[in-house]
Design a protein around this motif. Structure first.
Motif, PDB file in Angstrom:
ATOM      1  N   ALA A 211       0.815  -1.220   0.000  1.00 47.35           N
ATOM      2  CA  ALA A 211       0.000   0.000   0.000  1.00 47.35           C
ATOM      3  C   ALA A 211       0.843   1.263   0.000  1.00 47.35           C
ATOM      4  O   ALA A 211       0.324   2.355  -0.290  1.00 47.35           O
ATOM      5  CB  ALA A 211      -0.933   0.003   1.212  1.00 47.35           C
TER       6      ALA A 211
ATOM      7  N   ASP B  89       0.780   3.880  -2.880  1.00 47.17           N
ATOM      8  CA  ASP B  89      -0.255   4.908  -2.980  1.00 47.17           C
ATOM      9  C   ASP B  89      -0.296   5.833  -1.765  1.00 47.17           C
ATOM     10  O   ASP B  89      -1.229   6.629  -1.622  1.00 47.17           O
ATOM     11  CB  ASP B  89      -1.637   4.247  -3.137  1.00 47.17           C
ATOM     12  CG  ASP B  89      -1.797   3.562  -4.483  1.00 47.17           C
ATOM     13  OD1 ASP B  89      -1.299   4.111  -5.479  1.00 47.17           O
ATOM     14  OD2 ASP B  89      -2.406   2.481  -4.534  1.00 47.17           O
ATOM     15  N   ALA B  90       0.695   5.732  -0.879  1.00 49.72           N
ATOM     16  CA  ALA B  90       0.712   6.583   0.316  1.00 49.72           C
ATOM     17  C   ALA B  90       0.873   8.044  -0.087  1.00 49.72           C
ATOM     18  O   ALA B  90       1.688   8.366  -0.960  1.00 49.72           O
ATOM     19  CB  ALA B  90       1.849   6.173   1.242  1.00 49.72           C
TER      20      ALA B  90
ATOM     21  N   THR C  32       3.500   1.294   9.104  1.00 47.18           N
ATOM     22  CA  THR C  32       3.455   0.162   8.176  1.00 47.18           C
ATOM     23  C   THR C  32       4.233  -1.025   8.731  1.00 47.18           C
ATOM     24  O   THR C  32       3.771  -2.180   8.669  1.00 47.18           O
ATOM     25  CB  THR C  32       4.024   0.579   6.804  1.00 47.18           C
ATOM     26  OG1 THR C  32       3.283   1.690   6.298  1.00 47.18           O
ATOM     27  CG2 THR C  32       3.935  -0.578   5.818  1.00 47.18           C
TER      28      THR C  32
ATOM     29  N   TYR D 235      -2.868   0.096   3.762  1.00 47.94           N
ATOM     30  CA  TYR D 235      -3.472   1.393   3.425  1.00 47.94           C
ATOM     31  C   TYR D 235      -3.885   2.138   4.687  1.00 47.94           C
ATOM     32  O   TYR D 235      -3.744   3.374   4.771  1.00 47.94           O
ATOM     33  CB  TYR D 235      -4.693   1.184   2.523  1.00 47.94           C
ATOM     34  CG  TYR D 235      -4.374   1.053   1.055  1.00 47.94           C
ATOM     35  CD1 TYR D 235      -3.938   2.144   0.313  1.00 47.94           C
ATOM     36  CD2 TYR D 235      -4.513  -0.164   0.401  1.00 47.94           C
ATOM     37  CE1 TYR D 235      -3.655   2.027  -1.038  1.00 47.94           C
ATOM     38  CE2 TYR D 235      -4.224  -0.298  -0.948  1.00 47.94           C
ATOM     39  CZ  TYR D 235      -3.788   0.813  -1.660  1.00 47.94           C
ATOM     40  OH  TYR D 235      -3.500   0.694  -3.003  1.00 47.94           O
TER      41      TYR D 235
ATOM     42  N   GLY E 163      -3.677   6.173   3.116  1.00 45.89           N
ATOM     43  CA  GLY E 163      -3.929   6.499   1.712  1.00 45.89           C
ATOM     44  C   GLY E 163      -5.203   5.855   1.227  1.00 45.89           C
ATOM     45  O   GLY E 163      -5.679   4.863   1.794  1.00 45.89           O
TER      46      GLY E 163
ATOM     47  N   PRO F  51      -7.429   3.414  -0.881  1.00 51.62           N
ATOM     48  CA  PRO F  51      -7.142   2.136  -1.543  1.00 51.62           C
ATOM     49  C   PRO F  51      -7.403   2.208  -3.044  1.00 51.62           C
ATOM     50  O   PRO F  51      -8.314   2.892  -3.505  1.00 51.62           O
ATOM     51  CB  PRO F  51      -8.103   1.155  -0.865  1.00 51.62           C
ATOM     52  CG  PRO F  51      -8.508   1.821   0.414  1.00 51.62           C
ATOM     53  CD  PRO F  51      -8.495   3.288   0.127  1.00 51.62           C
TER      54      PRO F  51
END
Length: 323
Positions: A49, A52-53, A64, A174, A179, A181
């Motif tokens: 994920a 897309d952070a 994370t 995510y 961020g 999804p």
């Protein structure tokens, strides 16, 4: 208990109890129960994920990493509880009968004690860890409980539940990275995991039959082959569409696609060859990690994506390097 489980329990005697294992040997068996070889699933799925952070900073990386640890504890807890629940069925399997609980190397009370310890550590990691939403982890545990109780005996639904567990891993990433999804990325993960699970089911059909896993009665090799092809195509299509549209890699998208497309297809071809020709799909993790072609392709793909995203996020870094 199902009719199949009752038959197995009557047909396969409980392992003989002998002299108690030494403390070092028991410790090794307990570690084996937690499946350390499968921890790589969390190490790969949860941080996915990060692509897309919104921002990459120390806080995001810490959350994370903490999510990876929590999911590792959760998955190990699930493995131990499943081995306890499946001990009778495992004794009918040519390989699984050697697992610590099924073989009697780990006494049942000790296995339950290990499960309680893992549950305690998981609770502490969630309560004392950095603030984030833990709903994917809770959903994963609930789904695994339902799978162990009933869903693993329902053909087709059983493989979808396993693949959903990997989607929940990514969703926890995510939640940690804060961020939004990506539906395309989650679809690629879901269908890609179905390919791995179907490869395992196909290997089980070819080697061990349906006695140890009741859901296998709803499959045959032909169905597994068709589903493998369907999901491999969907995984490739959605993954490439994600790279074409949503992946934050501008202006390096053409270069990334030029590298990822041939290497990704090569890795997919190699895995399908391993399953359909070499018949190595019984343990997907081992089939992936021990294949040099797949590992090399994955490393090159991962390196390309990381370099492209770092360059896209921090163009000033490239200007500094050019000086």
């Amino acid at each position: 208990m199902t009719a199949v489980e009752t038959t197995v329990e009557r047909a396969v005697p409980a392992p003989a109890t002998g002299r108690a294992a030494s403390a070092p040997a028991l410790a090794r068996h307990l570690i084996t129960l937690t499946r350390p070889g499968h921890w790589v699933k969390n190490l790969l799925a949860v941080p996915l994920a990060l692509v897309d952070a919104p921002v990459w900073n120390a806080s995001t990386l810490l959350r994370t990493g903490w999510a990876v640890v929590a999911f590792t504890l959760a998955s190990s807890l699930v493995y131990v509880v499943n081995d306890i629940a499946d001990r009778r069925l495992d004794r009918a399997h040519p390989v699984k009968r050697h697992r610590p609980i099924a073989s009697g190397l780990v006494p049942l009370p000790v296995a339950w004690l290990l499960a309680a310890g893992l549950a305690g550590l998981l609770t502490v990691s969630v309560v004392a860890g950095p603030g984030m939403s833990w709903w994917p982890l809770v959903a994963y545990l609930a789904l695994c409980a339902a799978y162990s109780r009933r869903l693993k005996h329902l053909p087709l639904l059983d493989i979808c539940v396993i693949a959903t567990g990997f989607v929940l891993r990514v969703l926890q990433g995510y939640a940690a990275a804060d961020g939004p999804p990506s539906g395309l990325l989650l679809t690629a993960v879901f269908t890609g995991c179905l390919v791995l699970v179907l490869g395992k089911r196909r290997a089980e059909l070819s080697s061990a039959g349906v006695t140890h896993r009741p859901a296998l009665a709803g499959y045959n090799v032909l169905l597994a082959d068709h589903l493998l092809g369907l999901n491999a195509s969907l995984a490739a299509a959605t993954g490439l569409f994600y790279l074409h549209t949503e992946a934050p890699i501008d202006p390096y998208r053409p270069v990334v696609l030029a590298v990822v497309v041939p290497l990704g297809l090569l890795a997919a071809f190699r895995y399908l060859q391993s399953v359909l020709v070499l018949r190595l799909g019984g343990d997907p993790i081992r089939a992936l990690l021990r294949d040099r072609m797949i590992v090399t392709s994955a490393v090159l793909i991962g390196t390309t994506l990381v370099v492209a995203e770092v360059a896209a996020r921090y163009p000033e870094l490239l200007r500094w390097m050019d000086k």
